[in-house]
Enzyme design. Structure first.
Site, PDB file in Angstrom:
ATOM      1  N   SER A 137      -7.747   3.595   9.320  1.00 59.62           N
ATOM      2  CA  SER A 137      -8.462   3.580   8.048  1.00 59.62           C
ATOM      3  C   SER A 137      -7.716   2.717   7.016  1.00 59.62           C
ATOM      4  O   SER A 137      -8.284   1.810   6.406  1.00 59.62           O
ATOM      5  CB  SER A 137      -8.603   5.031   7.562  1.00 59.62           C
ATOM      6  OG  SER A 137      -9.005   5.086   6.228  1.00 59.62           O
ATOM      7  N   LYS A 167      -8.590  -1.671   5.809  1.00 62.38           N
ATOM      8  CA  LYS A 167      -8.796  -2.195   4.447  1.00 62.38           C
ATOM      9  C   LYS A 167      -7.748  -3.263   4.120  1.00 62.38           C
ATOM     10  O   LYS A 167      -8.049  -4.274   3.483  1.00 62.38           O
ATOM     11  CB  LYS A 167      -8.730  -1.045   3.435  1.00 62.38           C
ATOM     12  CG  LYS A 167      -9.963  -0.136   3.528  1.00 62.38           C
ATOM     13  CD  LYS A 167      -9.840   1.121   2.709  1.00 62.38           C
ATOM     14  CE  LYS A 167      -8.960   2.149   3.337  1.00 62.38           C
ATOM     15  NZ  LYS A 167      -9.266   3.539   3.102  1.00 62.38           N
ATOM     16  N   ASP A 217     -15.134   1.901   7.477  1.00 64.90           N
ATOM     17  CA  ASP A 217     -14.126   2.904   7.105  1.00 64.90           C
ATOM     18  C   ASP A 217     -14.634   3.790   5.975  1.00 64.90           C
ATOM     19  O   ASP A 217     -14.404   5.001   5.968  1.00 64.90           O
ATOM     20  CB  ASP A 217     -12.816   2.232   6.682  1.00 64.90           C
ATOM     21  CG  ASP A 217     -11.865   3.264   6.090  1.00 64.90           C
ATOM     22  OD1 ASP A 217     -11.468   4.176   6.839  1.00 64.90           O
ATOM     23  OD2 ASP A 217     -11.576   3.204   4.878  1.00 64.90           O
ATOM     24  N   ARG A 258     -15.044  12.098   7.809  1.00 67.00           N
ATOM     25  CA  ARG A 258     -13.831  12.836   8.201  1.00 67.00           C
ATOM     26  C   ARG A 258     -13.463  13.859   7.143  1.00 67.00           C
ATOM     27  O   ARG A 258     -12.986  14.953   7.447  1.00 67.00           O
ATOM     28  CB  ARG A 258     -12.668  11.849   8.415  1.00 67.00           C
ATOM     29  CG  ARG A 258     -12.825  11.031   9.685  1.00 67.00           C
ATOM     30  CD  ARG A 258     -11.868   9.832   9.686  1.00 67.00           C
ATOM     31  NE  ARG A 258     -10.510  10.225   9.440  1.00 67.00           N
ATOM     32  CZ  ARG A 258      -9.621   9.492   8.737  1.00 67.00           C
ATOM     33  NH1 ARG A 258      -9.963   8.324   8.236  1.00 67.00           N
ATOM     34  NH2 ARG A 258      -8.403   9.929   8.549  1.00 67.00           N
ATOM     35  N   HIS A 266       0.864  -1.187   0.000  1.00 66.72           N
ATOM     36  CA  HIS A 266       0.000   0.000   0.000  1.00 66.72           C
ATOM     37  C   HIS A 266       0.890   1.223   0.000  1.00 66.72           C
ATOM     38  O   HIS A 266       1.862   1.293   0.746  1.00 66.72           O
ATOM     39  CB  HIS A 266      -0.894   0.018   1.249  1.00 66.72           C
ATOM     40  CG  HIS A 266      -1.740   1.252   1.319  1.00 66.72           C
ATOM     41  ND1 HIS A 266      -2.939   1.350   0.651  1.00 66.72           N
ATOM     42  CD2 HIS A 266      -1.536   2.444   1.931  1.00 66.72           C
ATOM     43  CE1 HIS A 266      -3.447   2.555   0.871  1.00 66.72           C
ATOM     44  NE2 HIS A 266      -2.617   3.238   1.640  1.00 66.72           N
TER      45      HIS A 266
HETATM   46  N1  URA Z   1      -6.087   7.001   3.013  1.00 69.48           N
HETATM   47  C1  URA Z   1      -7.019   6.259   3.654  1.00 69.48           C
HETATM   48  O1  URA Z   1      -7.411   5.196   3.164  1.00 69.48           O
HETATM   49  N2  URA Z   1      -7.510   6.705   4.805  1.00 69.48           N
HETATM   50  C2  URA Z   1      -7.122   7.871   5.378  1.00 69.48           C
HETATM   51  O2  URA Z   1      -7.601   8.206   6.432  1.00 69.48           O
HETATM   52  C3  URA Z   1      -6.159   8.635   4.708  1.00 69.48           C
HETATM   53  C4  URA Z   1      -5.638   8.168   3.524  1.00 69.48           C
END
Ligand code: URA
Length: 433
Positions: free
Chosen positions: A183, A187, A161, A168, A82
Site C-alpha cells: 500500500s 503510492k 490502493d 481493509r 515517507h
Molecule cells: N498507510 C498506508 O498508506 N497503507 C497502509 O496499509 C497502512 C498505512
C-alpha cells in the site's frame, strides 16, 4: 481466471503468479471483482502472507492502476520521504527545505491526518494563505525553480490502493505486513522519485508497536523499491514518546520553524538530521557523515530557513509568520496541567496522547471532520524528565474549553511514573539500506 480460485490458492498457502496478481488488482480497480471477494482475498493474505515476489507484483500492479508522476527531468536528484506516522511528527516541514537547500528535488505528495497521527497537509494549511492544491504543471515548475513543492495528492495516484485500503480498514485486514508495504510503496512508486527514504516509526505512538514488526515492514518496503529500480533506505526511529514538544497543526509548524532557526529541540533535530542526511546520501551519493555535516551547516547558516520561506511564499503562504507567531491561528482557550506528584516520567502512552489531541479538535476521528488548526498540546515534560509536584507538565490549547477536564484526566492517565532515573531510549534505532 476465476477470483474464487485465486482466493482458494492463497487460503491454502499457495503462491500466486505475477499475472494472477495483476489480474486481481486490475479486476478490483475496474469493479469486476466485488468487495466481498477482495475482502476474502485480503483475509487470506493476512493469515498466509505473501512472498517477496508476490508483494512486489502487487505493489507494481497497484502503482500502475492510475496516473504516475514523471520526475525524470530531475535525474537522480528527485528524492521523497515517507513516515509510517506518529504523534508530533513534523519532520517533513524541516527535512524538505533542508534537502532542497542542498540541491535535492523534493516533489512531495502528502496526506491529511486521520486518527491519532497528524498529516503534513493539515499542518501546512495552518499557515495563513498556504495552498496545498496545485495543478501538476505548477507543481513540477515549482520544484524545478526552487527544489521543493509539497501538495495534497493532485494526480489520481494508485487508485487500486485507495479502494483496497478503505476495504481493509473495515475488514480487519490492515495489520498485514505485505499489505501495508504494498500500500505505502504503490503510492511512493507512483509519485515518481528516484530515491525514497522511509521513516519507520516504532513504539506506543506508532503503527508498529514492536521492533520486529518495524524491521519486517522496513525490509519488505526496501525489497519492493529495489525491485522497481529505486534507491531506498529505511530509518527506524523511536515513537514511544511524541517527537518534539508540540502536537497540533499550527503548534507543530512553529516548532519546525524554531528548529530551522537553529533553536534547541534535540530529539526532533536529531531525527530530522538523520532523515535529511540519508535522503542526501541517496540522491547525491554523499557519505552519511558528510551529509550530516552539510545538514547542520545549512541550518546554522540560515539557508534552510530561507528555503522554507521561499517555499511558503511560492505556495501562497504568509511568510511574516516565520518571524511573528501571532499571525498563526490562535487558540481562544488554554489550560496548564500541573503534576499531581513528584517523580520521573517513566513512560507516556503516545497513541493516547495523539487521541487526546484529536479530542481537542486538532485531528480527525472521521475522514470528513473539520480540524481546528490552533488546537493541540504543548508538552513541557516528556519521558525521562524529573518533575516536582505542581510543576507544569503540559498546556492544552483549543477553541472551546469544554473538553479540557476530560483531556487533563486522560493525559495524566497516559503517564507512568518512576522514582528513579531511566536509561534514555535511542532515537534512531537503525538505518537499513
Ligand atoms: N498507510 C498506508 O498508506 N497503507 C497502509 O496499509 C497502512 C498505512
Amino acid at each position: 481466471m476465476r477470483m474464487v480460485d485465486a482466493i482458494e490458492k492463497k487460503r491454502d498457502g499457495g503462491e500466486l503468479s505475477d499475472e494472477e496478481i495483476r489480474w486481481i488488482i486490475q479486476g478490483y480497480t475496474a469493479g469486476s471483482i466485488p468487495d466481498y471477494q477482495m475482502s476474502a482475498f485480503a483475509m487470506a493474505v493476512y493469515f498466509c502472507g505473501m512472498s517477496g515476489r508476490e508483494t512486489a507484483a502487487m505493489t507494481n500492479a497497484m502503482s500502475h492502476s492510475g496516473e504516475t508522476m514523471d520526475l525524470s527531468r530531475f535525474g537522480n536528484l528527485s528524492v521523497d520521504k515517507h513516515s509510517t506516522g506518529g504523534v508530533g511528527d513534523k519532520t517533513t516541514l524541516i527535512v524538505a527545505p533542508v534537502v532542497a537547500a542542498l540541491g535535492g528535488k523534493v516533489a512531495k505528495m502528502t496526506g491529511r491526518g486521520l486518527g491519532f497521527t497528524g498529516g503534513t497537509a493539515d499542518k501546512l494549511e495552518s499557515i495563513p494563505g498556504f495552498q496545498t492544491a496545485l495543478p501538476i504543471d505548477a507543481f513540477l515548475k515549482q520544484v524545478e525553480a526552487i527544489g521543493i513543492a509539497v501538495v495534497t495528492q493532485s494526480a489520481d495516484l494508485a487508485p487500486a490502493d485507495k479502494k483496497l485500503y478503505a476495504l481493509r480498514d473495515v475488514t480487519a485486514t490492515v495489520e498485514s505486513i505485505p499489505l501495508i508495504a504494498s500500500s505505502i510503496m504503490s503510492k511512493k512508486l507512483a509519485a515518481g522519485a528516484r530515491s525514497i527514504v522511509l521513516d519507520v516509526t516504532v513504539g506506543s505512538g506508532a503503527f508498529c508497536k514492536t521492533m520486529d514488526r518495524a524491521e519486517a515492514l522496513a525490509n519488505e518496503m526496501i525489497g519492493i523499491g529495489r525491485a522497481s529500480g529505486r534507491r531506498v533506505a529505511a530509518v527506524i526511529t523511536d515513537m514511544d514518546v511524541p517527537l518534539g514538544h508540540a502536537i497540533g497543526n499550527a503548534l507543530e509548524v512553529q516548532e519546525a520553524i524554531r528548529v530551522l532557526r537553529g533553536e534547541p529541540c534535540p530529539d526532533l533535530r536529531a531525527v530530522c538530521t538523520e532523515l535529511a542526511a540519508t535522503m542526501l546520501s541517496l540522491c547525491h551519493g554523499w557519505e552519511l557523515a558528510q551529509s550530516r555535516e552539510k545538514v547542520s551547516a545549512t541550518i546554522s547558516g540560515g539557508a534552510a530557513l530561507n528555503k522554507f520561506k521561499e517555499w511558503i511564499a511560492r505556495q501562497g503562504g504568509d511568510t511574516r509568520c516565520v518571524d511573528d507567531f501571532s499571525l498563526f491561528p490562535q487558540p481562544s482557550c488554554s489550560r496548564d496541567i500541573l503534576s499531581p506528584q513528584a517523580g520521573c516520567i517513566a513512560a507516556m502512552d503516545t497513541e493516547h496522547v495523539g487521541a487526546i489531541c484529536v479530542s481537542l479538535g486538532a485531528g480527525r476521528a472521521k475522514k470528513d471532520d473539520t480540524i481546528d488548526p490552533a488546537a493541540g498540546i504543548y508538552l513541557h515534560k516528556k519521558t525521562g524528565d524529573f518533575v516536582q509536584k505542581g510543576e507544569h507538565i503540559a498546556t492544552l490549547f483549543a477553541t472551546k474549553s469544554d473538553g479540557f477536564q476530560e483531556a487533563e484526566s486522560a493525559l495524566l492517565q497516559a503517564l507512568t511514573w518512576s522514582t528513579s532515573a531511566l536509561e534514555p531510549h535511542p532515537l534512531i534505532y537503525k538505518t537499513l539500506q
